[in-house]
Write an enzyme that holds these catalytic residues in place. Structure first.
Site, mmCIF file in Angstrom:
data_model
loop_
_atom_site.group_PDB
_atom_site.id
_atom_site.type_symbol
_atom_site.label_atom_id
_atom_site.label_comp_id
_atom_site.label_asym_id
_atom_site.label_seq_id
_atom_site.Cartn_x
_atom_site.Cartn_y
_atom_site.Cartn_z
ATOM 1 N N ASP A 1 0.213 10.386 6.946
ATOM 2 C CA ASP A 1 -0.118 10.596 5.533
ATOM 3 C C ASP A 1 -1.634 10.456 5.391
ATOM 4 O OD1 ASP A 1 -0.502 10.492 2.805
ATOM 5 O OD2 ASP A 1 0.583 8.597 2.512
ATOM 6 N N GLY B 1 -4.387 10.254 3.200
ATOM 7 C CA GLY B 1 -4.715 10.010 1.798
ATOM 8 C C GLY B 1 -6.217 10.133 1.532
ATOM 9 N N THR C 1 -8.256 7.847 0.818
ATOM 10 C CA THR C 1 -9.010 6.736 1.402
ATOM 11 C C THR C 1 -8.533 6.384 2.812
ATOM 12 O OG1 THR C 1 -9.233 5.803 -0.826
ATOM 13 C CG2 THR C 1 -9.790 4.350 1.020
ATOM 14 N N LEU C 2 -7.216 6.277 2.976
ATOM 15 C CA LEU C 2 -6.675 5.825 4.264
ATOM 16 C C LEU C 2 -5.692 6.844 4.842
ATOM 17 C CD1 LEU C 2 -5.829 2.075 3.434
ATOM 18 C CD2 LEU C 2 -7.865 2.933 4.611
ATOM 19 N N LYS D 1 -2.467 6.957 7.020
ATOM 20 C CA LYS D 1 -1.405 6.058 7.479
ATOM 21 C C LYS D 1 -0.541 6.780 8.502
ATOM 22 C CE LYS D 1 -1.691 5.878 3.460
ATOM 23 N NZ LYS D 1 -2.785 6.306 2.556
ATOM 24 N N GLU E 1 3.571 15.955 -0.495
ATOM 25 C CA GLU E 1 3.294 14.513 -0.530
ATOM 26 C C GLU E 1 4.349 13.721 -1.310
ATOM 27 O OE1 GLU E 1 -0.628 13.682 -2.004
ATOM 28 O OE2 GLU E 1 -0.261 11.523 -2.087
ATOM 29 N N GLY F 1 -6.649 2.127 -6.592
ATOM 30 C CA GLY F 1 -7.339 1.358 -5.562
ATOM 31 C C GLY F 1 -8.816 1.708 -5.458
HETATM 32 N N1 ATP Z 1 -8.652 -1.292 5.072
HETATM 33 C C1 ATP Z 1 -8.837 -0.760 3.862
HETATM 34 N N2 ATP Z 1 -9.930 -0.003 3.613
HETATM 35 C C2 ATP Z 1 -10.119 0.553 2.412
HETATM 36 N N3 ATP Z 1 -9.272 0.397 1.371
HETATM 37 C C3 ATP Z 1 -8.163 -0.336 1.549
HETATM 38 C C4 ATP Z 1 -7.898 -0.951 2.814
HETATM 39 N N4 ATP Z 1 -6.717 -1.600 2.710
HETATM 40 C C5 ATP Z 1 -6.277 -1.425 1.460
HETATM 41 N N5 ATP Z 1 -7.144 -0.672 0.731
HETATM 42 C C6 ATP Z 1 -6.918 -0.311 -0.687
HETATM 43 O O1 ATP Z 1 -5.983 0.732 -0.682
HETATM 44 C C7 ATP Z 1 -6.455 1.841 -1.473
HETATM 45 C C8 ATP Z 1 -5.934 3.139 -0.886
HETATM 46 O O2 ATP Z 1 -4.532 3.121 -0.974
HETATM 47 P P1 ATP Z 1 -3.645 4.240 -0.267
HETATM 48 O O3 ATP Z 1 -3.900 4.234 1.196
HETATM 49 O O4 ATP Z 1 -2.239 4.061 -0.712
HETATM 50 O O5 ATP Z 1 -4.290 5.535 -0.929
HETATM 51 P P2 ATP Z 1 -4.550 6.985 -0.328
HETATM 52 O O6 ATP Z 1 -3.241 7.511 0.160
HETATM 53 O O7 ATP Z 1 -5.668 6.938 0.642
HETATM 54 O O8 ATP Z 1 -5.021 7.740 -1.631
HETATM 55 P P3 ATP Z 1 -4.289 8.885 -2.498
HETATM 56 O O9 ATP Z 1 -2.804 8.705 -2.307
HETATM 57 O O10 ATP Z 1 -4.708 8.623 -3.915
HETATM 58 O O11 ATP Z 1 -4.794 10.151 -1.906
HETATM 59 C C9 ATP Z 1 -7.958 1.710 -1.454
HETATM 60 O O12 ATP Z 1 -8.531 2.305 -2.597
HETATM 61 C C10 ATP Z 1 -8.148 0.193 -1.443
HETATM 62 O O13 ATP Z 1 -8.101 -0.346 -2.738
HETATM 63 MG MG MG Z 2 -1.539 8.227 -0.818
#
Ligand code: ATP
Ligand code: MG
Length: 276
Positions: A8, A10, A12-13, A15, A76, A127
């Site tokens: 996935d 995202g 920011t991250l 997974k 998604e 986040g």
């Molecule tokens: N190691 C990390 N580095 C950065 N942010 C982190 C970390 N661990 C947790 N977070 C938090 O998790 C949030 C991202 O969450 P998540 O991974 O669910 O979103 P995403 O899937 O990347 O974003 P979206 O679904 O909106 O595209 C960040 O904004 C932050 O607040």
């Molecule tokens: Mg996400």
């Protein structure tokens, strides 16, 4: 041997989920800012490994995986909900319908009824807001540090409560509710606030906006359970507390999953095992 991986990507991250030989579920993440690292990690597996791919930046990762043949893209929201259902079962939760609130970089809210799911609301408070506001106000931008410091902060000198406005008089609604997030900061601007207090208040703002909206959705959908997911909740006890207690105060049942951030990756992985 690993047969398949779910990814996935995202905002920011990134997974990743996969089953190892012993059918043990393995989970890990990378920053989405470094997709080369993700691609290098994938390259350590055999070329014919099956990949289920989802998330807003999936297309971007695809450009790193050009030579890969067994790549399958999933919507998604479908992947996320499939993952949530699997996790609920695994965590021993048993209910057929509920609101699912995904607190990622931004926040997306869905209703789940049996096999049907639909996106019903969202907000840009998520986040990313937690990281961004914390960085602007305190100079601290690392998630773990924000969470850790916020845990020892107090919101009472920064937020304004309903009871602060009514000043000892009878309040028309619960006096312990926040009347104005950060509302005391402007009224008493010369008061020193610690980084801990500011960070606790940012968590409060993010948690209360998201839970308020989720509760309104649960009201509209006539649903009892609200499942809160997304990496913003990962090891983030202060935020879980804020969201959990506000949701309970409004007579809804909050549910937090063990591996909060991994629903999309798990759903993408499962699609490789159920013939989709
Ligand atoms: N190691 C990390 N580095 C950065 N942010 C982190 C970390 N661990 C947790 N977070 C938090 O998790 C949030 C991202 O969450 P998540 O991974 O669910 O979103 P995403 O899937 O990347 O974003 P979206 O679904 O909106 O595209 C960040 O904004 C932050 O607040
Ligand atoms: Mg996400």
């Amino acid at each position: 041997m690993v047969q398949a991986i779910g990814i996935d990507v995202g905002g920011t991250l990134t997974k990743i989920a996969y089953f190892e030989d012993d059918q043990q579920l393995k989970l890990l993440h990378f920053p989405s800012a470094d997709l080369q690292k993700v691609s290098d990690w994938i390259a350590s597996f055999k070329e014919d490994i099956q990949i289920g791919l989802t998330g807003g930046r999936a297309e971007q990762l695809k450009t790193f995986l050009r030579s890969h043949k067994n790549l399958h893209y999933l919507v998604e929201f479908d992947a996320t909900i499939a993952g949530v259902k699997y996790q609920l079962k695994k965590d021993g939760q048993n209910f057929a319908e509920g609101v699912i609130t995904n607190i990622g970089t931004g926040t997306s809210i869905h209703s789940l009824k049996g096999d049907a799911h639909v996106r019903i609301a969202g907000t840009g408070i998520g986040g990313g807001t937690l990281l961004g506001m914390s960085a602007l106000m305190t100079g601290i931008f690392e998630f773990e540090q924000i969470v850790q410091l916020s845990a020892s902060g107090s919101r009472s000198e920064v937020d304004m409560l309903v009871s602060d406005i009514y000043y000892g008089n009878k309040t028309p609604i619960d006096g312990g509710l926040t009347a104005s997030n950060f509302g005391d900061a402007g009224l008493r601007p010369l008061l020193e606030r610690s980084k801990e207090d500011i960070l606790a208040t940012v968590q409060g703002l993010v948690g209360e906006v998201i839970s308020t909206l989720s509760i309104q959705c649960a009201d509209a959908e006539k649903m009892e359970h609200i499942v809160y997911i997304g990496s913003t909740l990962a090891e983030n006890e202060p935020l879980q507390k804020i969201i959990g207690s506000y949701t309970k105060r409004k007579n809804r049942t909050p549910v937090f999953l063990k591996d909060n951030g991994y629903s999309g990756a798990i759903g993408a992985l499962l699609s490789k095992y159920d013939g989709n």
